[in-house]
Design a protein around this motif. Structure first.
Motif, PDB file in Angstrom:
ATOM      1  N   UNK A   1       0.816  -1.150  -0.038  1.00 45.32           N
ATOM      2  CA  UNK A   1       0.093   0.069   0.050  1.00 45.32           C
ATOM      3  C   UNK A   1       0.770   1.281   0.001  1.00 45.32           C
ATOM      4  N   UNK A   2       2.087   1.236   0.783  1.00 46.06           N
ATOM      5  CA  UNK A   2       3.063   2.371   0.795  1.00 46.06           C
ATOM      6  C   UNK A   2       4.229   1.908   0.011  1.00 46.06           C
ATOM      7  N   UNK A   3       4.508   2.558  -1.095  1.00 40.61           N
ATOM      8  CA  UNK A   3       5.521   1.767  -2.058  1.00 40.61           C
ATOM      9  C   UNK A   3       6.669   3.221  -1.833  1.00 40.61           C
ATOM     10  N   UNK A   4       6.434   4.149  -0.976  1.00 42.56           N
ATOM     11  CA  UNK A   4       7.211   5.414  -1.278  1.00 42.56           C
ATOM     12  C   UNK A   4       8.687   4.912  -0.255  1.00 42.56           C
ATOM     13  N   UNK A   5       9.703   5.542  -0.780  1.00 44.62           N
ATOM     14  CA  UNK A   5      10.972   5.209  -0.153  1.00 44.62           C
ATOM     15  C   UNK A   5      10.993   5.743   1.131  1.00 44.62           C
ATOM     16  N   UNK A   6      11.830   4.919   2.191  1.00 43.17           N
ATOM     17  CA  UNK A   6      11.925   5.444   3.606  1.00 43.17           C
ATOM     18  C   UNK A   6      13.015   6.333   3.512  1.00 43.17           C
TER      19      UNK A   6
END
Length: 803
Positions: free
Chosen positions: A375-380
């Motif tokens: 669901x959250x594929x953004x970079x950390x």
RNA sequence: GCGCGCGUGGCGGAAUGGCAGACGCGCCAGACUUAGGAUCUGGUCCCGCAAGGGUUGGAGGUUCAAGUCCUCUCGCGCGCACCA
């Protein structure tokens, strides 16, 4: 690509370590470029001027465990094989530069107190006797060990200062040399002198061994460092007389231009005092003759630089103090990213009996490894890959865990051209047959020299690759590397992927500046598409100028080719029917320009019916073409055919314009001629050409070079159909039709144009000369003079030399 | 600094060593039009009334002939850049 043999006593972890030291893909913990904004690490090639190539965000060095590809193992071949491909010189040069091969020697200096061996790389081993100090990169691993207590504070502060500086700052401040003394000394192996060891940021940790020997008399950087810190600069290479001459000239010229400037010349005393605010120096870094270079065992004195290098290197090798070395600037390719969008590695991590984790490739049966749904594929922010969020996917039943980094986009672009050859193959990436057929060389093992343009037959690799220079040291280098690996594994039959490469020039903004959001000069491609359609846009991009050239966008220019397409349209259609069409269209509310292509307008079936209202120009008749018409056509066929072969689209289009300008004046327009014209136009304006093709009637006239019945477009369906435009044979031009009965020949007197005479096409040289002499205008200029010489170039010109 | 490339009208650009400026844009004049930001026709390198002369960043050179080949020089663009 070799079979590894391990010593029997090695345990598995030792073997793994050894394997990783040889593998083309390996894991390495080292400082890498980390980009906060992109949330990922980047390869060296993706960092430009201390910023990310994509987006221009700041990057910092950060030690991380990453996957690397050992492109350095292919450095030599990547360099030499450039000779075998037909690329532009500038592009090859960029790759040569990036690979950065240099020959020299590595030399080992030992520190005086700890006897630590410091290895340096030098291209000038012949100047070893002139080495008066050493410099380590501040990051060099020996620095903390060798620094004396008295110097440790200074060294620590300097290291901190350097670490704080970005790479950008480090190069910007490059003019003024900085550095600190470590307190330690090393022994110069040729003269046993104790020389001080410094650290300075002008020595890069990433190049060579991260340490240098400094020869101030013969290296510009060392010179200024020694100048600043008052280190001796003994001369060990003597320039030849020409070089001294050049230096003297430079010296006097500088004194003339800037009398207040103190010019420091290497032919003068090296240690003369320099005063004044600024000065100029040229350390002598050319080849010359060795002097002051001998010890009890070896003397280089009197030897030319090349020979001195040979001799000293041999001596060092014999003494075990150094060896011949080839050094490359090219670094291994950082091949993992902390992003969701990328191929996951087919790798799992396991724990060995010794408690250490190690990696293992998944078996082929486990392929392909698909990324998990997230669901959250953004970079950390931490640099932990997003895939780590998918716990179920990461943790496997046997206790092993998946690699969570992903591959960069290069993982796809490095071999897509091979997959295109056999895209639906579900068992292998490309079948042997498809590869050998398309890449063109069955069983080929060695590269061929670039073919002369006139040679016929298949070429090795992709015949023609068109792309911008922005990929010079990225995609175009990586793909060559992968291709060579695949070649070594016998999967492909050529050593190079792209035989001929053409760099198309960038299209600049209308202000002649690079298009950029900040300048506000970007023309989004959909704007001209909306305004004039894809055909006109495509045509204009080809018409602007030579393919390779950088050229500015021009809104007026697009209107020009749009007008040309309008003229083509009017050549084919009945203007009265067009008026009816426009009225009907307005009523129907589809509102658009008549000559736009069906695709752009997204024609509905109602609109298609409307288009049927358009009738052919009544001047179009199924009649035999006149000789003049055939001449116009065949001149166009010749020019367009030749220009397409040479990728000279701008002049090909110009030829099409010439044809239309003429044909539009014809009272009757033979169908056969127009059909050939549409075949020529089709590569440039496919949509318009196909629509007009469908309207053209069957041809019966004897000049017909096309087929005999009209057909439907197959552009979209991809199916072959008898008479559809894309499947028409390319027209052949008939030289016989271009022959003139008369020709115009310029006549020069003493090289200046005086007249143009009309003579029969088959006139011989004597006739040409006689006609030239007979010309009234020529008479004026030769009156009272004698003709000393006559140059007659058949079918070209006559030049009378009179005096 | 090193490497590569490029300099031609008002503009984008044409020109196997052989008529410099094809083709297009822009501009000027005219035609058709209620109108023209549509279309068509003609003109358009500079000086000169003309004859003629000059002209491819600049200076030399090779050649019967140079935008094109050679040498130097100036200017612009791109790439690399403390790479030992």
């Amino acid at each position: 690509i070799e079979t590894l043999v391990y010593p029997a006593k090695w345990d598995e972890s030792k073997r793994r370590e050894y394997r990783d030291s040889r593998r083309l893909a390996y894991v390495s913990e080292q400082p890498v470029w980390w980009c906060e904004q992109l949330g990922t690490v980047l390869a060296n090639e993706e960092v430009v001027d201390g910023k990310s190539e994509v987006g221009g965000f700041p990057v910092v060095r950060k030690p991380m465990r990453q996957w690397m590809l050992r492109i350095t193992a292919y450095a030599e071949r990547l360099l030499t094989d450039l000779e075998t491909i037909d690329w532009s010189d500038s592009l090859k040069e960029m790759q040569r530069n990036w690979i950065g091969r240099s020959e020299g020697a590595s030399v080992i200096f030992h520190t005086v107190s700890e006897r630590l061996p410091i290895e340096v790389f030098t291209t000038r081993p012949d100047t070893l006797f002139g080495a008066t100090y050493m410099v380590l990169a501040p990051e060099h691993p020996f620095v903390s060990q060798i620094t004396t207590p008295e110097q440790s504070l200074l060294v620590r502060d300097y290291k901190i200062g350097v670490a704080k500086k970005s790479d950008l700052e480090r190069t910007e401040l490059a003019k003024e040399k900085t550095g600190v003394f470590t307190g330690a000394y090393a022994i110069n192996p040729v003269n046993n002198q104790n020389i001080p060891i410094w650290i300075a940021d002008y020595v890069l940790a990433s190049y060579g061994t991260g340490a240098i020997m400094s020869v101030p008399a013969h290296d510009e950087r060392d010179y200024w460092f020694a100048y600043k810190f008052g280190l001796p600069k003994p001369q060990v290479v003597l320039p030849n007389t020409t070089q001294i001459e050049v230096a003297r000239e430079f010296l006097s010229e500088m004194n003339r231009v800037r009398p207040n400037l103190i010019v420091h010349d290497w032919t003068l005393d090296k240690d003369s005092v320099i005063c004044g605010a600024s000065c100029v120096s040229k350390a002598f870094d050319d080849s010359g003759m060795a002097i002051n270079s001998s010890n009890s065992e070896i003397s280089l004195d009197g030897l030319p630089t090349a020979e001195a290098k040979e001799k000293i290197t041999a001596w060092l090798e014999a003494k075990g103090l150094g060896k011949r070395t080839v050094n490359f600037k090219l670094r291994d390719l950082l091949f993992s990213r902390q992003r969701y969008w990328g191929e996951p590695f087919p790798i799992v991590w396991k724990k060995g009996p010794d408690g250490q984790s190690y990696h293992e490739a998944l078996p082929e049966s486990a392929l392909p490894v698909l990324p998990p749904e997230l669901t959250d594929y953004k970079p950390t922010a931490t640099g932990e890959p997003p895939l780590a969020r998918a716990k179920d996917w990461v943790n496997l039943p046997d206790g092993s865990t998946r690699e969570t980094n992903t591959m960069p986009q290069w993982a796809g672009s490095c071999w897509y051209y091979l997959r295109y050859l056999d895209a639906k193959n579900s068992t292998t990436f490309v079948s042997k047959e498809a590869e050998q057929y398309w890449m063109g060389k069955v069983g080929r093992a060695v590269p061929s020299a670039p073919r002369p343009a006139e040679t016929a037959g298949p070429t090795p690799g992709v015949d023609l690759y068109v792309g911008g220079t922005e990929h010079a040291v990225l995609h175009l280098l990586y793909a060559r590397f992968w291709h060579k690996v695949l070649f070594d594994l016998r999967y492909v039959s050529t050593t190079e992927p792209f035989f001929k490469l053409v760099n198309q020039g960038m299209v600049l903004g209308e202000d002649n500046q690079k298009m950029s959001k900040s300048r506000g000069n970007v023309i989004p491609v959909d704007v001209p598409v909306q305004e004039v359609g894809t055909d006109a846009l495509r045509l204009f991009e080809m018409f602007m100028g030579p393919l390779e050239m950088v050229k500015p966008w021009s809104t007026k220019g697009v209107e020009g080719v749009y007008r040309f397409l309008g003229r083509v349209w009017r050549l084919f259609v009945d203007e009265k029917s067009e008026t009816e069409f426009e009225q009907a269209e307005t009523t129907a509310g589809t509102g658009s320009r008549a000559c736009e292509s069906a695709e752009v307008r997204g024609l509905t079936s109602a609109a298609t019916k409307l288009l049927d209202l358009i009738k052919l120009n009544p001047a179009i008749k199924d009649l035999a073409a006149t000789p003049a018409q055939l001449k116009t056509l065949h001149a166009c066929i010749k020019k367009v055919t030749e220009d397409l072969d040479g990728l000279r689209f701008n002049t090909a289009i110009s030829a099409l314009m010439v044809f239309v300008n003429d044909a539009i004046t014809w009272e009757t327009k033979p169908v056969s001629v127009l059909r050939d014209f549409l075949i020529l136009l089709q590569p440039f304006a496919p949509h318009l050409a196909e629509e007009l093709w469908e309207k053209l009637p069957t041809v019966h006239s004897p000049q017909s070079t096309g087929k005999t019945s009209a057909g439907k477009s197959t552009m979209d369906s991809g199916l072959s159909a008898g008479d559809s435009l894309p499947y028409q044979p390319w027209p052949k031009f008939d030289p016989a039709l271009l022959v003139e009965s008369e020709m115009e020949i310029p006549v020069q007197v003493n090289g200046k144009l005086r007249d143009v005479i009309k003579v029969p096409a088959n006139a011989d040289n004597a006739t040409l000369e006689a006609a030239a002499r007979a010309s009234e205008k020529v008479q004026q200029f030769i009156a009272g003079k004698t003709i000393k010489k006559v140059i007659v170039v058949p079918k070209k010109l006559v030049n009378l030399i009179a005096g």
